[in-house]
Design a protein around this motif. Structure first.
Motif, PDB file in Angstrom:
ATOM      1  N   VAL A  59      -6.887  -2.482  -3.293  1.00  0.00           N
ATOM      2  CA  VAL A  59      -7.242  -2.513  -2.064  1.00  0.00           C
ATOM      3  C   VAL A  59      -7.786  -0.936  -1.903  1.00  0.00           C
ATOM      4  CG1 VAL A  59      -7.098  -2.382   0.445  1.00  0.00           C
ATOM      5  CG2 VAL A  59      -6.180  -4.289  -0.974  1.00  0.00           C
ATOM      6  N   CYS A  60      -9.043  -0.656  -1.617  1.00  0.00           N
ATOM      7  CA  CYS A  60      -9.307   0.824  -1.487  1.00  0.00           C
ATOM      8  C   CYS A  60      -8.414   1.710  -0.797  1.00  0.00           C
ATOM      9  CB  CYS A  60     -10.730   1.150  -1.376  1.00  0.00           C
ATOM     10  SG  CYS A  60     -11.301   2.624  -1.046  1.00  0.00           S
ATOM     11  N   ARG A  61      -7.880   2.914  -1.265  1.00  0.00           N
ATOM     12  CA  ARG A  61      -6.760   3.475  -0.500  1.00  0.00           C
ATOM     13  C   ARG A  61      -7.518   4.315   0.644  1.00  0.00           C
ATOM     14  NH1 ARG A  61      -6.324   5.921  -5.487  1.00  0.00           N
ATOM     15  NH2 ARG A  61      -7.275   7.900  -5.679  1.00  0.00           N
ATOM     16  N   ILE A  62      -9.025   4.506   0.535  1.00  0.00           N
ATOM     17  CA  ILE A  62      -9.713   5.269   1.723  1.00  0.00           C
ATOM     18  C   ILE A  62     -10.320   4.352   2.793  1.00  0.00           C
ATOM     19  CG2 ILE A  62     -11.672   6.877   2.004  1.00  0.00           C
ATOM     20  CD1 ILE A  62     -11.400   7.770  -0.664  1.00  0.00           C
ATOM     21  N   CYS A  63     -11.076   3.199   2.135  1.00  0.00           N
ATOM     22  CA  CYS A  63     -11.811   2.495   3.194  1.00  0.00           C
ATOM     23  C   CYS A  63     -11.048   0.922   3.349  1.00  0.00           C
ATOM     24  CB  CYS A  63     -13.330   2.402   2.689  1.00  0.00           C
ATOM     25  SG  CYS A  63     -13.827   1.267   1.502  1.00  0.00           S
ATOM     26  N   GLY A  64     -10.263   0.572   2.559  1.00  0.00           N
ATOM     27  CA  GLY A  64      -9.844  -0.662   2.567  1.00  0.00           C
ATOM     28  C   GLY A  64     -10.572  -1.873   1.839  1.00  0.00           C
ATOM     29  N   ASN A  65     -11.749  -1.593   1.264  1.00  0.00           N
ATOM     30  CA  ASN A  65     -12.466  -2.440   0.571  1.00  0.00           C
ATOM     31  C   ASN A  65     -11.848  -3.013  -0.593  1.00  0.00           C
ATOM     32  OD1 ASN A  65     -14.744  -3.998  -0.301  1.00  0.00           O
ATOM     33  ND2 ASN A  65     -15.610  -2.035  -1.239  1.00  0.00           N
ATOM     34  N   ILE A  66     -12.162  -4.219  -1.124  1.00  0.00           N
ATOM     35  CA  ILE A  66     -11.392  -4.885  -2.230  1.00  0.00           C
ATOM     36  C   ILE A  66     -12.403  -4.496  -3.560  1.00  0.00           C
ATOM     37  CG2 ILE A  66     -10.747  -6.936  -3.347  1.00  0.00           C
ATOM     38  CD1 ILE A  66     -10.065  -7.894  -0.650  1.00  0.00           C
ATOM     39  N   PRO A  71     -10.232   4.928  -5.716  1.00  0.00           N
ATOM     40  CA  PRO A  71     -11.210   4.463  -4.598  1.00  0.00           C
ATOM     41  C   PRO A  71     -12.259   3.697  -5.232  1.00  0.00           C
ATOM     42  CG  PRO A  71     -10.770   6.876  -4.470  1.00  0.00           C
ATOM     43  CD  PRO A  71     -10.207   6.372  -5.702  1.00  0.00           C
ATOM     44  N   CYS A  72     -12.673   2.731  -4.015  1.00  0.00           N
ATOM     45  CA  CYS A  72     -13.650   1.881  -4.495  1.00  0.00           C
ATOM     46  C   CYS A  72     -15.027   2.472  -5.018  1.00  0.00           C
ATOM     47  CB  CYS A  72     -14.077   0.902  -3.406  1.00  0.00           C
ATOM     48  SG  CYS A  72     -14.891   1.460  -1.905  1.00  0.00           S
ATOM     49  N   THR A  73     -15.869   1.299  -5.342  1.00  0.00           N
ATOM     50  CA  THR A  73     -17.230   2.035  -5.787  1.00  0.00           C
ATOM     51  C   THR A  73     -17.986   2.616  -4.658  1.00  0.00           C
ATOM     52  OG1 THR A  73     -17.360  -0.198  -6.954  1.00  0.00           O
ATOM     53  CG2 THR A  73     -19.440   1.030  -7.064  1.00  0.00           C
ATOM     54  N   LEU A  74     -17.836   2.134  -3.386  1.00  0.00           N
ATOM     55  CA  LEU A  74     -18.712   2.702  -2.418  1.00  0.00           C
ATOM     56  C   LEU A  74     -18.241   4.067  -2.006  1.00  0.00           C
ATOM     57  CD1 LEU A  74     -19.035  -0.591  -0.034  1.00  0.00           C
ATOM     58  CD2 LEU A  74     -20.633   0.197  -1.930  1.00  0.00           C
ATOM     59  N   CYS A  75     -16.810   4.353  -1.986  1.00  0.00           N
ATOM     60  CA  CYS A  75     -16.359   5.696  -1.578  1.00  0.00           C
ATOM     61  C   CYS A  75     -16.707   6.569  -2.500  1.00  0.00           C
ATOM     62  CB  CYS A  75     -14.876   5.367  -1.466  1.00  0.00           C
ATOM     63  SG  CYS A  75     -14.298   4.564   0.037  1.00  0.00           S
ATOM     64  N   THR A  76     -16.815   6.239  -3.847  1.00  0.00           N
ATOM     65  CA  THR A  76     -17.140   7.125  -4.970  1.00  0.00           C
ATOM     66  C   THR A  76     -18.540   7.059  -5.141  1.00  0.00           C
ATOM     67  OG1 THR A  76     -16.733   5.341  -6.534  1.00  0.00           O
ATOM     68  CG2 THR A  76     -14.823   6.967  -6.053  1.00  0.00           C
TER      69      THR A  76
HETATM   70 ZN    ZN Z   1     -13.500   2.622  -0.366  1.00  0.00          ZN
END
Ligand code: ZN
Length: 201
Positions: A59-66, A71-76
């Motif tokens: 679970v992404c530590r920034i946005c909560g995406n899986i 951090p997830c692909t979208l956050c980076t």
């Molecule tokens: Zn994220």
């Protein structure tokens, strides 16, 4: 669940499949049989994919995406617009917006919506983290992409109140006539909301 004339391993497979959303005991039996018939083609790759998922999914530590990175692909992703955060209740909503190529912004997954009847309060959701993210000077808009239900809208109001002092514009999804929708097929609530949120032509 009624037992079937198969070994305990197969029964276990059926019982686990029956816990998936949308699958009852009967569909689970059908799915299990299908997997067993397609052992090489489907069952083995599925088992491998599940194993990889167990090992890598976070679970992404920034946005909560899986995702498989944190951090997830979208956050980076550097091509995403940092000035807007789209707030969704669940990862499924985030994925739906991404499938629709609806917006190229950042996201924030609340992990549910406020529901006093179910005992879900602000502390059970990722609201404090959202308010913190929204205080970043780069963020100019928080888009509340929450359901048009009583709980969804009261969650939206709650968050809007908390963001009152933050220097961000808070917006929500338009409610109204679906694309391709015919007026006389709409329910009264949708029609009334569409009239209220009319826009200049
Ligand atoms: Zn994220």
């Amino acid at each position: 669940m009624p037992t079937i004339s198969a070994g305990p391993e197969i029964e276990r497979l059926i019982q686990l499949l029956a816990r998936l959303p949308g699958l009852g005991p009967r569909s689970a039996r059908r799915a299990a049989l299908f997997l067993i018939k397609k052992r090489e083609l489907l069952m083995a790759p599925l088992a491998a994919a599940l194993q990889t998922a167990i090992e890598k999914i976070a679970v992404c530590r920034i946005c909560g995406n899986i995702d498989t990175q944190n951090p997830c692909t979208l956050c980076t992703d550097p091509r995403r617009d940092d000035s807007a955060i789209v707030v969704v209740a669940d990862v499924a909503d985030l994925w739906a917006l991404e499938r629709a190529h609806a917006i190229n912004a950042r996201y924030h997954v609340l992990g549910g919506i406020l529901s006093p009847l179910d005992g879900i309060g602000p502390d059970d959701l990722s609201i404090a983290a959202l308010i913190k993210r929204a205080s970043d000077p780069a963020v100019k808009e928080v888009i509340l992409a929450l359901s048009a239900t009583v709980e969804g809208q009261s969650t939206a109001h709650y968050i809007t109140d908390l963001l009152h002092d933050a220097d961000v514009r808070v917006t929500r999804l338009a409610h109204g006539v679906p694309v391709g929708g015919e007026l006389d097929y709409l329910d009264e609530g949708t029609l009334a909301a569409a009239i209220r949120s009319r826009t200049p032509f």
